[in-house]
Design an enzyme around this catalytic site. Structure first.
Site, mmCIF file in Angstrom:
data_model
loop_
_atom_site.group_PDB
_atom_site.id
_atom_site.type_symbol
_atom_site.label_atom_id
_atom_site.label_comp_id
_atom_site.label_asym_id
_atom_site.label_seq_id
_atom_site.Cartn_x
_atom_site.Cartn_y
_atom_site.Cartn_z
ATOM 1 N N HIS A 109 45.881 52.133 43.124
ATOM 2 C CA HIS A 109 45.198 52.706 41.890
ATOM 3 C C HIS A 109 44.178 51.382 41.615
ATOM 4 C CE1 HIS A 109 47.952 56.029 41.273
ATOM 5 N NE2 HIS A 109 48.899 54.988 41.422
ATOM 6 N N HIS A 156 37.195 47.475 34.694
ATOM 7 C CA HIS A 156 36.984 47.561 33.063
ATOM 8 C C HIS A 156 35.852 48.494 32.943
ATOM 9 C CE1 HIS A 156 35.815 45.920 29.593
ATOM 10 N NE2 HIS A 156 34.607 45.390 30.012
ATOM 11 N N HIS A 164 34.777 57.382 28.198
ATOM 12 C CA HIS A 164 34.634 58.781 27.649
ATOM 13 C C HIS A 164 35.229 58.840 26.550
ATOM 14 C CE1 HIS A 164 34.379 63.080 26.832
ATOM 15 N NE2 HIS A 164 33.068 62.996 27.355
ATOM 16 N N CYS A 211 35.698 40.044 27.552
ATOM 17 C CA CYS A 211 36.522 41.173 28.074
ATOM 18 C C CYS A 211 37.502 41.169 29.009
ATOM 19 C CB CYS A 211 35.374 42.129 28.441
ATOM 20 S SG CYS A 211 34.312 42.875 27.348
ATOM 21 N N HIS A 256 35.946 31.534 37.578
ATOM 22 C CA HIS A 256 35.061 31.314 36.439
ATOM 23 C C HIS A 256 33.746 30.874 36.987
ATOM 24 C CE1 HIS A 256 33.977 29.939 32.455
ATOM 25 N NE2 HIS A 256 35.318 29.759 32.309
ATOM 26 N N ASN A 285 34.067 51.492 25.194
ATOM 27 C CA ASN A 285 34.349 50.128 25.617
ATOM 28 C C ASN A 285 35.331 49.400 24.667
ATOM 29 O OD1 ASN A 285 34.492 47.476 26.578
ATOM 30 N ND2 ASN A 285 32.187 47.226 26.862
#
EC number: 2.3.1.-
Lengths: 436, 470
Positions: free
Chosen positions: B379, B383, B412, B216, B295, B416
């Site tokens: 802002h 994720h 919502h 992701c 990582h 995802n």
């Protein structure tokens, strides 16, 4: 559940490649409840299976790619979200209602190796392959109230098969429902917004006090959450078409040529024919279902008037004229009584109306042929009823419209015990030699 | 009273440290001015005359200054601009209401009521709404997870987003110099980047890359790769596509850890146009300031926390481990420590360093100081991995509900969408009109085109209950 497992090899040859998915409203309906009335619930064990057959000219030029087709269907269901909800029972009385949770209508895509011509030449029973045969249950929460099947023919024609729970509305509502899909399939945009207050009212004005049990209704079950009854005996269907000319001749032969009353005349002839066959147990009591006052098109309703009719004379020996007079003038309107009976125990009691007695249904005014695709309606629309009692049902449907005649007579569909259907057809041929 | 006093002390400290150099300049300027005024014009000229400057010296000195200045300019990294981006909006035909998802699940898994029950509990608490979308193949009973269907989904989402982006920016496909496509779980041959090159007939010397299996977080990775390439190739456009193709990865078994992704992952795609071309500076929406990667793969637990494998029955799916939340928290902490010095104001950095030294030398039991990132950014786009992920990160970074609103509302409305989710969140912030010139965003500007949020932004924000009754 849907009965697909018992198909024979022949059937698989005719219709194959079934793909199941769900279609629903494009927009979220929200927290909406649809509460069926007592009359709606009286019909819960009955299902209408309506088949529309279109030729390729009606379809040519329309963008019926799967995505465009589904966009039209989803847009359509914004307005009829109650067909996409799921039944629940209220906690206190167990009365069924519909939670409009957008769960969806089950959608079946299928193909057929036959052409439209070949389908039109098959016996009526074969058309049942073009419509799913679902029932509600065994679990209410997970049973779609409606199924829609689209079968694409070899020649470019197609059929729509709608499997419909009678709780949602009568055949007139079905016609309105399907007709509203036509403009959307042509790519037109809807001009109004959905109405989120569609539950029917539950009051009936009964002219007289409720003092008797309605004859047209029979208590069955209890069936619980599985809204289906075992077929009491093997039933069979057949359909035949009566042209306007034949109907006119029929009325002339009765001596009353001033008014053509197709439904009453057809019903009288068939009633007498059945009485002749069933010597010793001729049906004296029949149920007549006619359309009620015309309702608002946006609402799906069970608006039919259910009446029972008792003949004090021998039907088999009667003159058709007398039977027509009886059917016209003397049915006992039992709609209010039916509503009252259901209202006494809406959660627990189960009834059948179609087939409790020999039932005649007047659908001649239903606008099935208003479902227009590219400027033309279907070649043929036929309708079956399931969840019947053993006395059977006679449906008088509008005849197929052609370019020549505005009103092409009537299509009569009989759903009767197999044991005497063949004999009946022979008897009816005496009256109408051209029926097959 | 004490807390108010402390607040003022802290405010004073912050102002002092962050503006230290400016504050220092005041006395210096004052002293110099006083001195110059005192000296008078003749004395200044006398001082300058006594320097004995040769023309050669002056020339050499000037050339040296120019040389140093040029080297300085050349060695600065090229600014990278984000010209615009486009988001894929799925057709409502693909929408998956909760009830439909549950009903299909029951039909597909008739012998596993416990697994179906588990999925229902996940959905109820997921934070997803009733408009999230799955690709057409997943709507069938049984699901049709064929290569053909996966290709159809890839073409639909990627090409729609690219068409939208190219028409918005009026850039032609033949102008694209760099193409990076990232899609974690669908890696066909030829690659998705080859599919894009083929469809849009891009140039034969295009530098194209296809990243798969990277999860992701792959969108910032792709943006980082584009940035590095844009340092080397002048006046270039880079097209970055971030997506996840759901069709081939729909798990059809009954293991709970592997059913979770079915409940959360939804269709989405973002197409981003980056450039180092200075002429785009005026119309570009954003400038890329920093990219930081951490990582955690060397840690075994972290390596196995999202793992694609076969279940005992041989059905393939993605297994999410129970440690996912704590690992995400750890990764965040590492990442923060790295990006901190780049973005935090000096006051916060000092406090963080003091707290670190204090914990190491004096007392390990001191509470670790969590720098306040809020002054660094206007802002936040976290994720939208799931409600639990957003809750955890909100807690770790001590953010308010308003800060994580974009993440929650994206979860919502779109579910995802994996690597593209942060772009949908950015779209939300823009559609709400909250993005202003000069704002910094981790992870008027006018937004005449609100993209996929256009028809629903007025309904947001919505209240998302803890548990939805299906």
């Amino acid at each position: 559940m849907v009965n697909y497992n018992n198909k024979g090899e022949d059937e698989e040859r005719l219709v194959y490649g079934h793909r199941l998915s769900s279609i629903g409203p494009a927009k979220v309906t929200g927290e909406v409840i649809y509460e069926p009335s007592n009359i709606d619930l009286a019909m819960k064990l009955h299902y209408l299976r309506v088949v529309y057959l279109f030729d390729k000219e009606a379809v040519e030029g329309l963008n019926l790619s799967l995505i465009k087709l589904k966009e039209a269907l989803f847009s359509w269901l914004n307005f009829y979200y109650e067909t996409c909800g799921r039944f629940r029972r209220s906690d206190d009385t167990g009365r069924p209602y519909i939670k409009c949770n957008d769960c969806g209508m089950r959608f079946v895509e299928a193909k057929s190796s036959l052409t439209l011509e070949e389908w039109l030449n098959l016996p009526a029973n074969s058309l049942r392959l073009l419509v799913p045969h679902h029932v509600i249950g065994p679990e209410l929460n997970f049973s779609p109230p409606t199924f829609l099947q689209m079968t694409f023919f070899e020649c470019g024609g197609l059929s729509f098969g709608l499997s419909w729970t009678h709780v949602l509305g009568d055949a007139f509502s079905v016609a309105t429902f399907m007709n509203s899909l036509g403009p959307l399939l042509k790519g037109l945009q809807p001009t109004s917004s959905p109405n989120f207050h569609k539950s029917p009212s539950n009051t009936y004005n009964s002219a007289k006090a409720v003092t008797f049990d309605p004859l047209s209704m029979k208590k069955v079950g209890p069936v619980g959450d599985n809204w289906a009854i075992d077929p009491p005996c093997e039933m069979d269907s057949c359909s035949f078409h009566l042209t306007t000319q034949q109907l006119a001749q029929l009325c002339e032969s009765e001596g009353d040529s001033s008014l053509i009353q197709p439904f009453e005349s057809i019903s009288a002839v068939i009633w007498r024919a059945i009485a002749k066959i069933k010597v010793g147990s001729e049906p004296n009591v029949v149920t007549v279902i006619k359309p009620g006052p015309k309702a608002d098109d946006t609402f799906l309703r069970n608006n039919q008037v259910v009446s029972s009719l008792k003949a004090d004379f021998s039907v088999a020996k009667a003159h058709v004229r007398d039977l027509v007079a009886l059917i016209c003038n003397q049915p006992e309107d039992e709609t209010a009584q039916i509503a009252e009976q259901v209202g006494q125990d809406p959660g627990g009691s189960d009834f059948i109306i179609y087939g409790a007695n020999l039932t005649f249904v007047d659908l001649g005014g239903a606008e099935f042929y208003g479902f227009e695709l590219k400027g033309s309606g279907p070649e043929l629309v036929n309708c079956f009823v399931d969840g019947l009692g053993k006395k059977g049902v006679v449906l008088v449907l509008p005849g197929p419209k052609s370019v020549k005649h505005k009103d092409e007579g009537r299509l009569v569909t009989l759903i009767l015990p197999k044991s005497y259907l063949e004999e009946l057809k022979e008897e009816l041929k005496k009256e109408w030699p051209l029926i097959t | 009273m004490d807390s108010v006093r402390l607040k003022y002390v802290r405010l004073g400290y912050t102002y002092l440290v962050n503006n230290f150099l400016r504050l220092l300049l005041v006395p210096i300027t004052w002293a110099s001015t006083v001195e110059i005024l005192r000296m008078g014009t003749e004395e200044i000229l006398a001082v300058l005359g006594s320097l004995h400057l040769d023309p050669i010296h002056i020339l050499f000195f000037s050339l040296l200054v120019i040389f140093i200045f040029t080297v300085y300019i050349m060695s600065k990294p090229r600014p990278i601009y984000l010209v615009d981006y486009a988001l894929y909006k799925p057709s409502p035909v693909c929408r998956v209401p909760f009830s439909t998802f549950m009903e299909h699940s029951r039909i597909i898994l008739p012998d596993n009521p416990k697994s179906v029950e588990f999925q229902m509990r996940i959905l109820e608490r997921s934070g997803l709404g009733e408009e999230t979308c799955l690709p057409p193949a997943i709507h069938y009973i049984p699901v049709e997870t064929t290569m053909e269907a996966a290709h159809e989904e890839a073409e639909a989402v990627i090409f729609t987003a690219i068409d939208d982006l190219l028409s918005k920016t009026r850039v032609k496909p033949r102008d694209i110099d760099i193409l990076i496509v990232n899609c974690s779980l669908f890696s066909p041959a030829p690659s998705l980047s080859a599919m894009v090159v083929n469809k849009y007939k891009m140039r034969s010397n295009i530098k194209s890359f296809n990243l798969s299996g990277m999860g992701c977080s792959c969108s910032p990775i792709s943006v980082d790769l584009a940035r590095k390439l844009l340092q080397v190739h002048p006046k270039s456009y880079a097209l970055v596509i971030s997506t996840e193709i759901i069709t081939p990865n729909y798990y059809q078994g009954k293991e709970r850890a592997m059913l979770l992704p079915n409940c959360l992952f939804r269709m989405g795609c973002a197409a981003i146009l980056l450039t180092n071309n200075a002429k785009e500076k005026n119309r570009a929406k954003y400038q890329l300031m920093h990219v930081v990667r951490t990582h955690k793969g060397s840690d075994d637990k972290a390596y196995r926390c999202v793992y694609q494998e076969e279940d005992p029955e041989g059905k393939c799916g993605i297994s999410l481990s129970k440690d996912l939340m704590s690992i995400a928290g750890e990764a965040l902490k590492s990442n923060i420590t790295t990006i901190g010095p780049l973005v935090l104001p000096a006051s916060e950095q000092l406090l963080f360093v003091f707290s670190l030294i204090g914990r190491k030398i004096f007392n390990p039991k001191w509470k670790p100081y969590i720098p306040d990132f809020k002054p660094a950014f206007e802002h936040f786009c976290i994720h939208a991995g799931g409600r639990a992920v957003i809750d955890q990160l909100q807690k770790n970074l001590e953010l308010s509900a308003a800060h994580v609103e974009a993440s929650r509302m994206t979860l919502h409305r779109f579910g995802n969408t994996s690597s593209s989710s942060l772009w949908y969140e950015l779209g939300y912030i823009e559609a709400k009109g909250r993005m202003k010139k000069g704002d910094r965003c981790i992870r008027s500007v006018k937004a005449p085109n609100y993209g996929p949020w256009a028809d629903c932004i007025d309904r947001y924000p919505v209240h998302i209950p803890d548990v939805v009754k299906i």
